[in-house]
Scaffold this active site. Sequence first.
Site, PDB file in Angstrom:
ATOM      1  N   HIS A 128       0.827  -1.232   0.000  1.00  0.00           N
ATOM      2  CA  HIS A 128       0.000   0.000   0.000  1.00  0.00           C
ATOM      3  C   HIS A 128       0.853   1.271   0.000  1.00  0.00           C
ATOM      4  CE1 HIS A 128      -3.654  -2.232   0.529  1.00  0.00           C
ATOM      5  NE2 HIS A 128      -3.286  -2.740   1.686  1.00  0.00           N
ATOM      6  N   ASP A 165      -2.822 -10.699  -2.084  1.00  0.00           N
ATOM      7  CA  ASP A 165      -3.345 -10.147  -0.832  1.00  0.00           C
ATOM      8  C   ASP A 165      -4.801  -9.746  -1.079  1.00  0.00           C
ATOM      9  OD1 ASP A 165      -2.122  -8.671   1.881  1.00  0.00           O
ATOM     10  OD2 ASP A 165      -3.859  -7.633   1.037  1.00  0.00           O
ATOM     11  N   HIS A 167      -6.325  -7.248  -0.259  1.00  0.00           N
ATOM     12  CA  HIS A 167      -6.452  -5.812  -0.545  1.00  0.00           C
ATOM     13  C   HIS A 167      -5.665  -5.455  -1.792  1.00  0.00           C
ATOM     14  CE1 HIS A 167      -6.822  -6.332   3.914  1.00  0.00           C
ATOM     15  NE2 HIS A 167      -7.911  -5.621   3.680  1.00  0.00           N
ATOM     16  N   ASP A 254      -4.550 -12.766   3.678  1.00  0.00           N
ATOM     17  CA  ASP A 254      -5.755 -12.283   4.348  1.00  0.00           C
ATOM     18  C   ASP A 254      -7.049 -12.543   3.571  1.00  0.00           C
ATOM     19  OD1 ASP A 254      -4.709 -10.485   2.551  1.00  0.00           O
ATOM     20  OD2 ASP A 254      -4.601  -8.795   3.939  1.00  0.00           O
TER      21      ASP A 254
HETATM   22 ZN   LIG Z   1      -4.106  -7.105   2.934  1.00  0.00          ZN
END
Ligand SMILES: [Zn+2]
Length: 319
Positions: A128, A165, A167, A254
Amino acid sequence: MTLRTGFYFDPIYLQHDTGSHPENAGRLQFLIESMAKTSLLDELQQGKARKAEVHEIQLIHELNYIRSVEDACAVGQQQYFGSMDCIISGKTYEAALHATGAILDAVNQVADQKLDNAFCAVRPPGHHAENSEAMGFCYFNNVAIAAEFLVKEKGYERVLIFDFDVHHGNGTQHSFEARNDIFYCSIHQDPRICYPGTGYASERGVSDGTGYTLNCPMPPYSDDERYLQVFHNNILPVFQDYAPDFILISAGFDAHRDDPLAQESLTVEGFDGMLEGMKTLAYHYAEGRMVSVLEGGYDYQALSDSIQSHLEILLKDPA
Ligand SMILES: [Zn+2]
């Protein structure tokens, strides 16, 4: 016969103290303790997590931003940095430099054929982190820095980053969306209902990079079968067309059904299925060159089980 699989971990990662934050030292502590009860560590080549140099972090990040992380950590106490989801403490800067350094060493060893592949069990995570902004528990974009290093320092021309991931890796995408020498693909939970709110299928790159970004948003509660369908039908054929010469994986676990931060329904088998596909791809196009890097994954047991299975697949001799 097993492959020479590098395993990178350093106790400094446990000193990035975030208290009761979901991205905490317990994640790696639990993993290392679980691995110590098996023979897995004996089969792996222990890598040295060197400290990345500031000029290496600058491959992706602005110097002023790097200094601001360093200065904030020098204060020595736990505090928010940049946003309410990023918590730093006295050793965060050191830990982050050693996280990036581990990955740089891993890609170097794989490029120089001293290792066949590697997994880096690092924190803080990276995908991120933007050019000059900490986001989503991330400070320096480990995988993006490694990708740029492979192009600039090692002469690779088609580096592929696969990010599973749950996200979207906004920082990695933004680093390379205008380029075609680094392909970024992410499979993640629908951005309308999941952090960071980017990664729509319509985001396919810009200017010279058009077509070299691929986003596959998934509805919540997607299971192994659904994920593997998208992986085999929509992702792998695109990777085969790209014919990567080095593969990096942003391995966040995740999307596991037990993870507390998202709503996907993967099990270890789902992650394994994608990794098997990536490994076959690596042997077909990149002489096996593949380095996998930990991003998220917040249920200790699910994370530990997923990583250990991941390592076993990396170790296996390709048939
Ligand atoms: Zn994540």
